[in-house]
Design a protein around this motif. Structure first.
Motif, PDB file in Angstrom:
ATOM      1  N   MET A   1       1.258  -0.977   0.308  1.00 30.64           N
ATOM      2  CA  MET A   1       0.030  -0.333  -0.195  1.00 30.64           C
ATOM      3  C   MET A   1       1.088   1.343   0.487  1.00 30.64           C
ATOM      4  O   MET A   1       1.564   1.411   0.874  1.00 30.64           O
ATOM      5  N   ASP A   2       0.802   2.250  -0.504  1.00 35.78           N
ATOM      6  CA  ASP A   2       0.954   3.186  -0.831  1.00 35.78           C
ATOM      7  C   ASP A   2       0.571   4.664  -0.752  1.00 35.78           C
ATOM      8  O   ASP A   2      -0.760   4.219  -0.323  1.00 35.78           O
ATOM      9  N   ARG A   3       0.816   5.813  -0.418  1.00 35.86           N
ATOM     10  CA  ARG A   3       0.283   6.978   0.781  1.00 35.86           C
ATOM     11  C   ARG A   3       0.364   8.505  -0.420  1.00 35.86           C
ATOM     12  O   ARG A   3       0.763   8.060  -0.643  1.00 35.86           O
ATOM     13  N   TRP A   4      -0.653   8.790  -0.282  1.00 34.87           N
ATOM     14  CA  TRP A   4      -0.669  10.262  -1.246  1.00 34.87           C
ATOM     15  C   TRP A   4      -0.887  11.329  -0.934  1.00 34.87           C
ATOM     16  O   TRP A   4      -1.517  10.862   0.192  1.00 34.87           O
ATOM     17  N   LEU A   5      -1.260  12.374  -1.343  1.00 30.36           N
ATOM     18  CA  LEU A   5      -1.765  13.820  -1.508  1.00 30.36           C
ATOM     19  C   LEU A   5      -2.028  13.692  -2.982  1.00 30.36           C
ATOM     20  O   LEU A   5      -1.510  14.150  -3.579  1.00 30.36           O
ATOM     21  N   LEU A   6      -3.273  13.785  -2.415  1.00 28.88           N
ATOM     22  CA  LEU A   6      -4.315  14.067  -3.957  1.00 28.88           C
ATOM     23  C   LEU A   6      -5.322  15.364  -3.855  1.00 28.88           C
ATOM     24  O   LEU A   6      -4.789  16.603  -2.789  1.00 28.88           O
ATOM     25  N   VAL A   7      -4.393  15.939  -4.974  1.00 31.93           N
ATOM     26  CA  VAL A   7      -4.233  18.151  -5.455  1.00 31.93           C
ATOM     27  C   VAL A   7      -5.789  18.476  -5.309  1.00 31.93           C
ATOM     28  O   VAL A   7      -6.409  17.988  -7.052  1.00 31.93           O
ATOM     29  N   ARG A   8      -6.882  18.559  -4.940  1.00 33.13           N
ATOM     30  CA  ARG A   8      -8.306  18.562  -5.002  1.00 33.13           C
ATOM     31  C   ARG A   8      -8.300  20.431  -5.639  1.00 33.13           C
ATOM     32  O   ARG A   8      -7.309  21.576  -4.807  1.00 33.13           O
ATOM     33  N   GLY A   9      -8.977  20.864  -6.625  1.00 40.50           N
ATOM     34  CA  GLY A   9      -9.231  22.072  -6.934  1.00 40.50           C
ATOM     35  C   GLY A   9      -8.364  23.024  -7.883  1.00 40.50           C
ATOM     36  O   GLY A   9      -6.583  22.415  -7.828  1.00 40.50           O
ATOM     37  N   THR A  10      -7.908  24.185  -8.370  1.00 39.47           N
ATOM     38  CA  THR A  10      -6.994  24.700  -9.570  1.00 39.47           C
ATOM     39  C   THR A  10      -7.336  26.264  -8.982  1.00 39.47           C
ATOM     40  O   THR A  10      -8.064  26.004  -8.067  1.00 39.47           O
ATOM     41  N   ALA A  41      -4.740   7.859   0.147  1.00 38.79           N
ATOM     42  CA  ALA A  41      -4.766   9.387  -0.061  1.00 38.79           C
ATOM     43  C   ALA A  41      -4.966  10.182   1.038  1.00 38.79           C
ATOM     44  O   ALA A  41      -6.458  10.106   1.548  1.00 38.79           O
ATOM     45  N   VAL A  42      -4.608  11.459   0.910  1.00 42.20           N
ATOM     46  CA  VAL A  42      -5.008  13.016   2.126  1.00 42.20           C
ATOM     47  C   VAL A  42      -5.616  13.786   0.571  1.00 42.20           C
ATOM     48  O   VAL A  42      -4.620  13.858  -0.055  1.00 42.20           O
TER      49      VAL A  42
END
Length: 132
Positions: A1-10, A41-42
């Motif tokens: 399992m990997d861990r991520w930061l998901l960028v939402r919005g622009t 993911a965060v």
């Protein structure tokens, strides 16, 4: 399992100040993402510069050739959510700085960064804790 930061919005289309679990069903990317089903993911609100949710990646990436932009996407399932972005913790609590995110739609996190973000979400009254 990997861990991520998901960028939402622009910058042109920032997230509204209130976020719902229904708005956290898919995440899109311009290139094939490295995420896999089961990763955690965060979610990061780019204009707000805050972390506001913990999600589980619930499908492998899919390509939609009909789309001109954001052709790749994958399903996500919310686990924790701070629905009012004005109450969400700053991304720096996870040891991530906004300048380092540039034009990315996601970045890899360390296990420690993920834990720091989860702790901050819980401290900031994550409403609707969906964790089993």
């Amino acid at each position: 399992m990997d861990r991520w930061l998901l960028v939402r919005g622009t910058g042109e289309r920032p997230l509204p100040e209130r976020v719902t679990p229904e708005s956290l069903r898919r995440h899109s990317s311009t290139r094939r993402p490295s995420m896999q089903k089961g990763d955690l993911a965060v979610c990061y609100a780019s204009r707000w510069q805050v972390v506001f949710a913990l999600v589980e990646v619930s499908s492998d990436p899919e390509n939609d050739p009909e789309r001109e932009r954001w052709r790749w996407s994958f399903a996500i399932r919310p686990l924790l959510l701070v629905s009012d972005l004005r109450e969400a913790p700053p991304v720096e609590v996870a040891g991530v700085f906004p300048r380092s995110l540039g034009r990315h739609s996601y970045v890899r996190l360390t296990e420690e960064q993920l834990e720091l973000a989860i702790d901050a979400l819980r401290r900031n009254d994550a409403d609707g804790a969906f964790l089993p």
